[in-house]
Design an enzyme around this catalytic site. Structure first.
Site, PDB file in Angstrom:
ATOM      1  N   CYS A   6       0.819  -1.209   0.000  1.00 56.39           N
ATOM      2  CA  CYS A   6       0.000   0.000   0.000  1.00 56.39           C
ATOM      3  C   CYS A   6       0.858   1.267   0.000  1.00 56.39           C
ATOM      4  O   CYS A   6       2.013   1.239   0.421  1.00 56.39           O
ATOM      5  CB  CYS A   6      -0.922  -0.010   1.215  1.00 56.39           C
ATOM      6  SG  CYS A   6      -2.343   1.066   0.990  1.00 56.39           S
ATOM      7  N   ASP A 122      -7.139  -3.859  10.621  1.00 57.66           N
ATOM      8  CA  ASP A 122      -6.020  -2.952  10.876  1.00 57.66           C
ATOM      9  C   ASP A 122      -6.066  -2.552  12.358  1.00 57.66           C
ATOM     10  O   ASP A 122      -7.037  -2.828  13.064  1.00 57.66           O
ATOM     11  CB  ASP A 122      -6.184  -1.710   9.970  1.00 57.66           C
ATOM     12  CG  ASP A 122      -4.878  -0.949   9.740  1.00 57.66           C
ATOM     13  OD1 ASP A 122      -3.867  -1.246  10.413  1.00 57.66           O
ATOM     14  OD2 ASP A 122      -4.884  -0.057   8.876  1.00 57.66           O
TER      15      ASP A 122
END
Ligand SMILES: O=C(O)c1ccccc1NCC(=O)[C@H](O)[C@H](O)COP(=O)(O)O
Length: 205
Positions: A6, A122
């Site tokens: 990412c 997350d």
């Protein structure tokens, strides 16, 4: 193991990650030190092979704004990293990754409320809503019942801890940003190291 890298901000890093085996690349359009313009994202995406998932990361953004960026850039997946409700996730014609912040076992209960293609787990937010390099307790997942959803493990992963994380959490995909950076910039040696270790593990689903 499938891998998403990412916070891609240039062509060189994107192509390198793909060459080393990345399955998905993330482009951050939310408030972040990794925020990218749609114009630059489009330039990078145009040079990526078709099989790679091109994921746009958004936080509490209007669906029409997201779809405009999707159409402009060629993103293939939308990652919603804010407070989006299960209904908010149904507004898209391309696959959705809903990110959830995990602090306790209770937070894992939210997974089944979302009817989307992937769930990304997350840590709770830090300075930004994601990409803070902080891990949560993976042992929570070891005890969690299989939901049938594709789980993406994120938050504080690095070349040093990826094997332990995969062993404990057994996700569908792993996602990394800070752990493959040096002084805030993507580090090709760390990307290579992370991918080599993650890719040693067979894909089981
Ligand atoms: O990466 C960012 O800067 C970011 C900012 C705002 C929302 C989401 C963001 N990233 C989303 C990701 O998918 C990250 O890879 C994920 O949060 C893990 O990051 P890290 O702990 O740094 O590996």
């Amino acid at each position: 193991m499938k891998v998403k890298i990412c916070g891609i901000m240039n062509v060189e890093t994107g192509l390198y990650a793909v060459e080393k085996g990345a399955d998905a690349l993330g482009f951050v359009f939310a408030e972040s030190k990794r925020k990218i313009t749609p114009e630059l994202a489009k330039e990078i995406i145009n040079q990526l092979p078709e099989h790679v998932l091109k994921v746009g990361v958004f936080v509490n953004e209007k669906p029409e704004v997201i779809m405009e960026i999707v159409n402009q850039t060629g993103l293939t997946h939308v990652q919603l990293h804010g407070d989006e409700s299960p209904k908010d996730c149904e507004a898209f014609s391309i696959p959705v990754i809903k990110a959830l912040s995990i602090e306790t076992i209770v937070d894992l209960g939210k997974i089944e409320q979302y009817n989307c293609d992937y769930i990304l787990l997350d840590s709770p937010k830090g300075k930004y809503r994601g990409g803070n390099g902080v891990k949560f307790d993976w042992n929570l997942l070891a005890e969690f019942e299989e939901t049938g959803k594709k789980i993406i493990l994120a938050g504080g992963l690095s070349p040093e801890n990826i094997e332990e994380a995969m062993n404990i959490a057994n996700p569908y995909m792993v996602d990394v940003s800070s752990g493959v950076e040096t002084e805030g910039k993507k580090d090709l040696a760390k990307i290579q190291n992370f991918l080599a270790r993650a890719k040693r593990r067979e894909e089981v689903r």
